[in-house]
Motif scaffolding. Structure first.
Motif, PDB file in Angstrom:
ATOM      1  N   GLU A 279      37.494  27.546  62.001  1.00 10.89           N
ATOM      2  CA  GLU A 279      38.842  27.054  62.352  1.00 10.89           C
ATOM      3  C   GLU A 279      39.343  25.893  61.459  1.00 10.89           C
ATOM      4  O   GLU A 279      38.654  25.128  60.811  1.00 10.89           O
ATOM      5  CB  GLU A 279      38.989  26.567  63.701  1.00 10.89           C
TER       6      GLU A 279
ATOM      7  N   ARG B  78      50.551  20.363  62.941  1.00 13.55           N
ATOM      8  CA  ARG B  78      50.676  21.250  63.867  1.00 13.55           C
ATOM      9  C   ARG B  78      49.973  21.028  65.171  1.00 13.55           C
ATOM     10  O   ARG B  78      48.713  20.477  64.993  1.00 13.55           O
ATOM     11  CB  ARG B  78      50.344  22.756  63.103  1.00 13.55           C
TER      12      ARG B  78
ATOM     13  N   LEU C  90      43.837  26.366  64.120  1.00 14.74           N
ATOM     14  CA  LEU C  90      44.232  27.738  63.782  1.00 14.74           C
ATOM     15  C   LEU C  90      42.812  28.441  63.223  1.00 14.74           C
ATOM     16  O   LEU C  90      42.002  27.715  62.625  1.00 14.74           O
ATOM     17  CB  LEU C  90      45.198  27.722  62.438  1.00 14.74           C
ATOM     18  N   ARG C  91      42.902  29.764  63.687  1.00 10.16           N
ATOM     19  CA  ARG C  91      41.519  30.700  63.179  1.00 10.16           C
ATOM     20  C   ARG C  91      41.832  31.024  61.570  1.00 10.16           C
ATOM     21  O   ARG C  91      42.999  31.546  61.423  1.00 10.16           O
ATOM     22  CB  ARG C  91      41.642  31.721  64.082  1.00 10.16           C
TER      23      ARG C  91
END
Length: 338
Positions: free
Chosen positions: A237, A243, A247-248
């Protein structure tokens, strides 16, 4: 003169007047640019081996050496001048101050263990930390160690570092970067700080293990305990302070997150402008981009860091561009004439 200019530019940000004088000196004679490049290469070599045991042993022997006979004044002054250059170079690349002994578990016995490590542009250094953890510093990066009896603290001041954390330690391993704190136990992760000021962008790529990322409020350089949010990351990740959440990453992105450690950069459908910016972090000969919309071209591939000329030529061949050079001899990518 090249060493003087280079060390000055590394130590402080040059003003407009000094920058203009440097540009004039570089353009006055091709040998000046060659000397500049030689200094940059020498500093890069020192940075790459800053934590090497043989290098440190040699440095210690040099500092402990004593002259066996008196030298003539002129010869002594020349030797002192040369020694100053070596010492200044060492300070810029690798500076350490341990005020107290360190226990086997890496915790300072008398006050915190502190050290400042820096790399030059194009440099890379692997540092073994007091507890046996390892930090690899990327180009133009700086970190400060702040181990206490409560935490194994690291402050990433700028740039990027890969951390491989020693397991089974009594104190948590915590990296402070920008306005974030990353807490890890027995894991491997990459941290990057971009920008300046009180809220630079921070990103964390987790390669293996688990980490917690907490937002902090900072006052100057202080590290308060008040949290403004926390997330738990799993392997593969990416956290970006710009952000929310994590996120993956795809398999290729996860693999490329720390590819710089091996001297390469991995781009996956990246805009050429951003790819050029990444390549420019590793060289004293930055690539320029000309007109048109060539910055939006998409780049994929693995490229060697520090070789801006070869990268520019590769991009020119792939995208049918042309390579020119600016007044300092740096490569410049331009659209091909119609």
């Amino acid at each position: 003169m090249a060493a003087k200019w280079f060390l000055q530019s590394e130590a402080v940000a040059l003003g407009h007047a000094d920058r203009a004088r440097l540009e004039t000196w570089l353009a006055a004679d091709p040998r000046h640019q060659a000397a500049w490049d030689d200094v940059a290469t020498a500093l890069r070599t020192v940075a790459d081996n800053a934590a090497d045991r043989e290098f440190l042993a040699m440095r210690s022997r040099a500092l402990a050496a004593r002259p066996e006979r008196r030298w003539p004044l002129s010869r002594m002054m020349a030797a002192v001048a040369g020694l100053l250059v070596v010492v200044l170079t060492s300070i810029l690349v690798f500076r350490e101050v341990y005020p107290g002994p360190v226990h086997r578990n890496g915790i300072a016995a008398a006050g915190p263990a502190r050290a400042l490590y820096r790399t030059t542009i194009g440099g890379r250094a692997e540092v073994t930390l007091p507890d046996g953890s390892v930090a690899v510093l990327d180009t133009d990066s700086a970190m400060r160690i702040a181990y206490t009896d409560k935490e194994r603290g690291i402050r990433l001041l700028k740039g990027q570092a890969l951390f491989v954390v020693a397991k089974h330690q009594p104190a948590p391993f915590q990296v402070y970067a920008g306005s974030q704190r990353v807490t890890a136990v027995g894991t491997r992760f990459n941290v990057r700080v971009e920008g300046h000021g009180r809220s630079p962008k921070t990103s964390v790529a987790l390669i293996e293990g688990v980490v917690r990322v907490a937002g902090l409020d900072f006052a100057g350089s202080a590290m308060p305990d008040r949290r403004t949010g926390e997330i738990t990351m799993r392997a593969g990740e990416l956290f970006d302070s710009a952000r929310p959440g994590a996120l993956r990453l795809s398999a290729s992105e996860a693999e490329g997150a720390a590819s710089w450690v091996s001297g390469t950069l991995s781009f996956n459908d990246m805009p050429l402008g951003r790819a050029v910016a990444e390549m420019n972090r590793y060289t004293a000969r930055p690539i320029g981009l000309g007109g048109g919309d060539i910055a939006n071209l998409r780049v994929s591939g693995v490229f060697k860091t520090g070789d801006s000329q070869h990268f520019a030529e590769s991009m020119a061949e792939v995208f049918h561009l042309r390579v020119a050079h600016d007044a300092r001899g740096n490569p410049l990518l331009l659209p091909s004439p119609e």
